[in-house]
Design a protein around this motif. Structure first.
Motif, PDB file in Angstrom:
ATOM      1  N   GLU A  74     -19.345  58.272 -32.194  1.00  0.00           N
ATOM      2  CA  GLU A  74     -18.274  59.239 -31.967  1.00  0.00           C
ATOM      3  C   GLU A  74     -17.709  59.745 -33.286  1.00  0.00           C
ATOM      4  O   GLU A  74     -17.297  60.905 -33.407  1.00  0.00           O
ATOM      5  N   GLY A  75     -17.715  58.858 -34.290  1.00  0.00           N
ATOM      6  CA  GLY A  75     -17.260  59.287 -35.612  1.00  0.00           C
ATOM      7  C   GLY A  75     -18.166  60.349 -36.203  1.00  0.00           C
ATOM      8  O   GLY A  75     -17.706  61.298 -36.849  1.00  0.00           O
ATOM      9  N   ASP A  76     -19.490  60.180 -35.974  1.00  0.00           N
ATOM     10  CA  ASP A  76     -20.444  61.190 -36.447  1.00  0.00           C
ATOM     11  C   ASP A  76     -20.159  62.537 -35.790  1.00  0.00           C
ATOM     12  O   ASP A  76     -20.191  63.585 -36.441  1.00  0.00           O
ATOM     13  N   VAL A  77     -19.906  62.490 -34.491  1.00  0.00           N
ATOM     14  CA  VAL A  77     -19.645  63.733 -33.759  1.00  0.00           C
ATOM     15  C   VAL A  77     -18.360  64.380 -34.260  1.00  0.00           C
ATOM     16  O   VAL A  77     -18.288  65.594 -34.462  1.00  0.00           O
ATOM     17  N   ALA A  78     -17.347  63.566 -34.485  1.00  0.00           N
ATOM     18  CA  ALA A  78     -16.077  64.106 -34.966  1.00  0.00           C
ATOM     19  C   ALA A  78     -16.243  64.759 -36.331  1.00  0.00           C
ATOM     20  O   ALA A  78     -15.706  65.854 -36.584  1.00  0.00           O
ATOM     21  N   SER A  79     -17.023  64.108 -37.201  1.00  0.00           N
ATOM     22  CA  SER A  79     -17.269  64.686 -38.527  1.00  0.00           C
ATOM     23  C   SER A  79     -18.034  65.996 -38.412  1.00  0.00           C
ATOM     24  O   SER A  79     -17.757  66.966 -39.134  1.00  0.00           O
ATOM     25  N   MET A  80     -18.988  66.031 -37.476  1.00  0.00           N
ATOM     26  CA  MET A  80     -19.774  67.246 -37.268  1.00  0.00           C
ATOM     27  C   MET A  80     -18.889  68.373 -36.743  1.00  0.00           C
ATOM     28  O   MET A  80     -19.033  69.534 -37.134  1.00  0.00           O
ATOM     29  N   ARG A  83     -23.702  66.770 -30.514  1.00  0.00           N
ATOM     30  CA  ARG A  83     -24.291  65.434 -30.474  1.00  0.00           C
ATOM     31  C   ARG A  83     -25.817  65.533 -30.335  1.00  0.00           C
ATOM     32  O   ARG A  83     -26.561  64.822 -31.030  1.00  0.00           O
ATOM     33  N   GLN A  84     -26.288  66.411 -29.465  1.00  0.00           N
ATOM     34  CA  GLN A  84     -27.731  66.586 -29.290  1.00  0.00           C
ATOM     35  C   GLN A  84     -28.389  67.114 -30.555  1.00  0.00           C
ATOM     36  O   GLN A  84     -29.499  66.699 -30.910  1.00  0.00           O
ATOM     37  N   GLN A  85     -27.725  68.016 -31.241  1.00  0.00           N
ATOM     38  CA  GLN A  85     -28.269  68.535 -32.496  1.00  0.00           C
ATOM     39  C   GLN A  85     -28.416  67.421 -33.528  1.00  0.00           C
ATOM     40  O   GLN A  85     -29.434  67.336 -34.228  1.00  0.00           O
ATOM     41  N   LEU A  86     -27.408  66.565 -33.611  1.00  0.00           N
ATOM     42  CA  LEU A  86     -27.468  65.440 -34.542  1.00  0.00           C
ATOM     43  C   LEU A  86     -28.588  64.468 -34.170  1.00  0.00           C
ATOM     44  O   LEU A  86     -29.339  63.993 -35.032  1.00  0.00           O
ATOM     45  N   LEU A  87     -28.701  64.174 -32.874  1.00  0.00           N
ATOM     46  CA  LEU A  87     -29.759  63.266 -32.415  1.00  0.00           C
ATOM     47  C   LEU A  87     -31.136  63.814 -32.740  1.00  0.00           C
ATOM     48  O   LEU A  87     -32.017  63.085 -33.227  1.00  0.00           O
ATOM     49  N   GLN A  88     -31.355  65.099 -32.468  1.00  0.00           N
ATOM     50  CA  GLN A  88     -32.657  65.703 -32.749  1.00  0.00           C
ATOM     51  C   GLN A  88     -32.969  65.682 -34.237  1.00  0.00           C
ATOM     52  O   GLN A  88     -34.089  65.386 -34.649  1.00  0.00           O
ATOM     53  N   ARG A  89     -31.955  65.993 -35.053  1.00  0.00           N
ATOM     54  CA  ARG A  89     -32.174  66.021 -36.493  1.00  0.00           C
ATOM     55  C   ARG A  89     -32.501  64.628 -37.025  1.00  0.00           C
ATOM     56  O   ARG A  89     -33.434  64.457 -37.814  1.00  0.00           O
ATOM     57  N   ARG A  90     -31.749  63.636 -36.576  1.00  0.00           N
ATOM     58  CA  ARG A  90     -32.006  62.276 -37.045  1.00  0.00           C
ATOM     59  C   ARG A  90     -33.342  61.751 -36.540  1.00  0.00           C
ATOM     60  O   ARG A  90     -34.067  61.072 -37.254  1.00  0.00           O
ATOM     61  N   GLY A  91     -33.655  62.055 -35.277  1.00  0.00           N
ATOM     62  CA  GLY A  91     -34.948  61.635 -34.742  1.00  0.00           C
ATOM     63  C   GLY A  91     -36.092  62.237 -35.521  1.00  0.00           C
ATOM     64  O   GLY A  91     -37.078  61.565 -35.841  1.00  0.00           O
ATOM     65  N   SER A  92     -35.987  63.518 -35.852  1.00  0.00           N
ATOM     66  CA  SER A  92     -37.022  64.187 -36.645  1.00  0.00           C
ATOM     67  C   SER A  92     -37.124  63.577 -38.037  1.00  0.00           C
ATOM     68  O   SER A  92     -38.220  63.396 -38.580  1.00  0.00           O
ATOM     69  N   ASP A  93     -35.972  63.222 -38.607  1.00  0.00           N
ATOM     70  CA  ASP A  93     -35.974  62.598 -39.935  1.00  0.00           C
ATOM     71  C   ASP A  93     -36.647  61.232 -39.899  1.00  0.00           C
ATOM     72  O   ASP A  93     -37.421  60.879 -40.799  1.00  0.00           O
ATOM     73  N   TYR A  94     -36.366  60.440 -38.845  1.00  0.00           N
ATOM     74  CA  TYR A  94     -37.007  59.128 -38.716  1.00  0.00           C
ATOM     75  C   TYR A  94     -38.527  59.279 -38.644  1.00  0.00           C
ATOM     76  O   TYR A  94     -39.273  58.553 -39.295  1.00  0.00           O
ATOM     77  N   TYR A  95     -38.953  60.220 -37.813  1.00  0.00           N
ATOM     78  CA  TYR A  95     -40.387  60.426 -37.621  1.00  0.00           C
ATOM     79  C   TYR A  95     -41.054  60.898 -38.918  1.00  0.00           C
ATOM     80  O   TYR A  95     -42.130  60.430 -39.284  1.00  0.00           O
ATOM     81  N   ALA A  96     -40.391  61.833 -39.610  1.00  0.00           N
ATOM     82  CA  ALA A  96     -40.943  62.335 -40.872  1.00  0.00           C
ATOM     83  C   ALA A  96     -41.048  61.219 -41.908  1.00  0.00           C
ATOM     84  O   ALA A  96     -42.041  61.111 -42.630  1.00  0.00           O
ATOM     85  N   SER A  97     -40.039  60.356 -41.958  1.00  0.00           N
ATOM     86  CA  SER A  97     -40.058  59.236 -42.912  1.00  0.00           C
ATOM     87  C   SER A  97     -41.180  58.261 -42.571  1.00  0.00           C
ATOM     88  O   SER A  97     -41.857  57.731 -43.463  1.00  0.00           O
ATOM     89  N   TYR A  98     -41.383  58.034 -41.280  1.00  0.00           N
ATOM     90  CA  TYR A  98     -42.457  57.135 -40.845  1.00  0.00           C
ATOM     91  C   TYR A  98     -43.816  57.678 -41.266  1.00  0.00           C
ATOM     92  O   TYR A  98     -44.660  56.956 -41.792  1.00  0.00           O
ATOM     93  N   ARG A  99     -44.024  58.973 -41.056  1.00  0.00           N
ATOM     94  CA  ARG A  99     -45.304  59.586 -41.443  1.00  0.00           C
ATOM     95  C   ARG A  99     -45.500  59.528 -42.955  1.00  0.00           C
ATOM     96  O   ARG A  99     -46.600  59.258 -43.431  1.00  0.00           O
ATOM     97  N   GLU A 100     -44.434  59.775 -43.705  1.00  0.00           N
ATOM     98  CA  GLU A 100     -44.553  59.716 -45.161  1.00  0.00           C
ATOM     99  C   GLU A 100     -44.905  58.306 -45.624  1.00  0.00           C
ATOM    100  O   GLU A 100     -45.689  58.127 -46.564  1.00  0.00           O
TER     101      GLU A 100
END
Length: 627
Positions: free
Chosen positions: A164-170, A595-612
């Protein structure tokens, strides 16, 4: 029952479905499924080879790739994606990711390419794969690999979480309001007073010779051998047309069709002899009644176990050869005359009693009505035969006479053609074709040592060329480019003056001046004060938006800054106020969206880091000479 099976193999709808089914396989790179012997590898990833065919299939999905200036970067990206995909699938398999048989079957059943009337049809599934030259095992293996990769990606993406803190900051970040007034100082306003000296023009010319260099260019003579052009010269005789008509008569005939009705006495698949004999006795009795003159439709309604056709008097509709699922039934109904009764006939479904209720005889187009089509058919066939014969001679002659294609043209009675000047980026006419340009600029062809290799163009068209004139790259004289240089230098100085004016404005604003006052004295366009947010930025240059939101908060007086907008000039802005929005005042729907935008961005970042990470630890060998 039989009606449904028969309907799956006939009709316009089925034809249309099958005609469009090749599209998804183009996207998947169907040729990677063909057995091709020893494949040439373009890369190895932890011992797993990526073959040349996979790479070329991926390249083929980018239209006009070779003509794009960024084609090299695109090719590198495509190869990198193939490497990443290989690593991902291998790692996933080692970690135990699997696709069960049940889930695989469910996945296949949901693919619309194998549906008819919204329902999966096994017959269409098998027919499509067979049509594409693909084994079902290969197709299903590909689906398993893709599913495994998707499981990994989905698992990583779904592991992201947002507090919720992440959402509030966003919310605070995206909804923050900044009150800004700005003006654009335009370089064009300074141009009339800018002067450029002859010495400055000369110095710029000498320092930027490459900018005024004309590209290397060539003109070529060439000959083309085209099956379509050969066809225009061929006039088939009546004897040839009659022979083609008789040879391919089925093409000009509509086959005989029969309207069939049947009565089915079904037999279970694992029936014992007693059940089979009882069913046959029932069928014998029904056939006896039909032959005695009983109404066949009434008998079908009363006795047939095929309830769907039984309700229609046993009618199976109009059928042609190979449309009935039972060969025994087809043989029987094509061996009787209309109104005759045949049966019982044993098939995998049980025992049939059948009759032909109507007959549409075979209809054949007359020779005269088909003559135009026959002419085109024979012309095309003979042209292709002549084309393949001449193509070998073309190759030999172009090789045996390397000093030009004139003798080739004379020997094969082909027109000798000449191109306009063109460069390595191509040109008009024949030079608009990349393969022609590539061939003309090969070192030995360019130096006029030999003819080009035979170039394969669109369907059944070959070309051979010889460079007849070469214009080297040269620097254009100053007299030709003086006006261009003068304009460039004037624009440069005008920009410099606009930039200096922007810097001077900042000083004056800090000393108490206003944008409105300054705009009246300079070539500038003043924009009224407006509220900017990151979410609602339509019509605002991103460079200005980024600068405004990077600026510190005003402390008692506006914060001033400038932004370079390139050819549009320079912006001087005054950040007058910053207003924060309390997250509690934002509606739930807006918060959920963020919240969905943050989730998608973080999920994409996790996946990109895994591939790297996989790529960093992998043993990757790229065979550049095979790309």
């Amino acid at each position: 029952m039989l009606t449904k099976i028969r309907e799956k193999t006939q009709g316009i709808i089925a034809t249309l479905i099958l005609s469009f089914l090749t599209i998804p396989f183009i996207l998947w790179g169907i040729s990677s499924y063909f057995d091709s012997g020893s494949a040439v590898a373009v890369a190895e990833v932890n011992g797993v080879e990526i073959d040349q065919q996979q790479y070329h299939n991926a390249l083929a999905q980018v239209p006009g790739l070779e003509q794009r200036p960024e084609s090299r970067a695109i090719k590198e990206m495509i190869l990198k994606n193939l490497i990443d995909q290989t690593l991902l699938v291998k790692e996933a398999e080692q970690r135990g990711y699997r696709l069960s048989d049940a889930r695989l079957a469910e996945t296949i059943r949901t693919l619309p390419y194998f549906h008819r009337d919204g329902k999966f049809e096994p017959e269409i599934y098998e027919a499509v794969l067979r049509q594409q030259g693909m084994r079902t095992s290969d197709f299903e293996a590909r689906l398993r690999r893709d599913s495994v990769a998707n499981q990994v990606q989905q698992g990583l993406s779904e592991s992201a979480f947002v507090t919720e803190g992440d959402v509030a900051s966003m919310v605070r970040l995206m909804r923050q309001e900044r009150q800004v007034t700005h003006a654009v100082i335009q370089p064009d306003g300074f141009l009339p007073k800018v002067a450029v000296s002859a010495a400055e023009i000369e110095e710029h010319y000498q320092s930027n010779q490459d900018a005024f260099r004309t590209p290397e260019a060539v003109r070529v003579e060439y000959v083309t051998l085209s099956a379509s052009e050969i066809a225009k010269q061929i006039q088939p005789t009546d004897t040839e047309l009659h022979q083609a008509y008789e040879t391919d008569v089925a093409r000009y005939a509509t086959p005989e069709k029969r309207r069939v009705s049947h009565i089915l006495i079904s037999v279970p698949a694992n029936a014992n002899d007693a059940i089979v004999k009882a069913a046959q006795a029932r069928a014998d009795d029904v056939a006896k009644q039909a032959r005695a003159g009983a109404n066949f439709a009434t008998l079908a309604t009363k006795y047939s176990d095929d309830k769907e056709t039984g309700a229609k008097g046993g009618d199976l509709g109009e059928v042609a050869r190979h449309m009935l699922p039972s060969a025994e039934l087809e043989t029987a109904v094509y061996g009787i005359k209309p109104k005759e009764i045949v049966g019982p006939i044993r098939s995998q479904f049980g025992f049939h009693v059948a009759t032909v209720t109507a007959l549409t005889p075979e209809q054949r187009r007359s020779f005269e009505s088909a003559k135009h089509d026959l002419t085109e058919q024979v012309r095309k066939q003979k042209a292709e035969e002549r084309f393949y014969e001449l193509s070998e001679r073309l190759r030999n002659l172009a090789y045996e006479h390397p000093d030009g294609v004139r003798s080739v043209a004379k020997e094969l009675d082909l027109p000798l053609q000449t191109s306009d000047w063109f460069t390595r980026t191509g040109g008009a006419g024949v030079a608009a074709q990349p393969r022609v340009v590539t061939a003309a600029f090969e070192s030995e062809v360019l130096s006029q040592v030999r003819n080009s290799d035979i170039i394969e163009l669109k369907g059944n068209e070959l070309l051979a060329l010889h460079v007849i004139a070469r214009r080297p790259s040269t620097v254009r004289p100053l007299t030709e480019v003086r006006a261009t240089i003068e304009r460039v230098l004037k624009e440069k100085h005008a920009r410099e003056q606009a930039q200096a004016a922007a810097a001077e404005w900042i000083k004056k604003l800090e000393q108490g001046g206003t944008l409105a006052e300054l705009a009246r004295t300079t070539h500038a366009t003043l924009q009224p004060s407006k509220t900017m947010t990151r979410e609602q930025a339509t019509g605002i240059d991103p460079r200005l938006l980024n600068a405004v939101f990077a600026a510190p908060r005003p402390q008692g007086k506006p914060v001033y800054g400038q932004v370079d907008l390139g050819s549009q000039g320079f912006v001087v802005y005054a950040l007058e106020a910053v207003r924060d929005i309390e997250p509690s005042k934002v509606d739930v729907a807006s918060k959920d969206k963020l919240r969905q935008q943050l989730l998608q961005r973080r999920g994409s970042d996790y996946y990109a880091s895994y591939r790297e990470g996989l790529r960093r630890d992998a043993d990757v060998k790229i065979h550049a000479n095979q790309l």
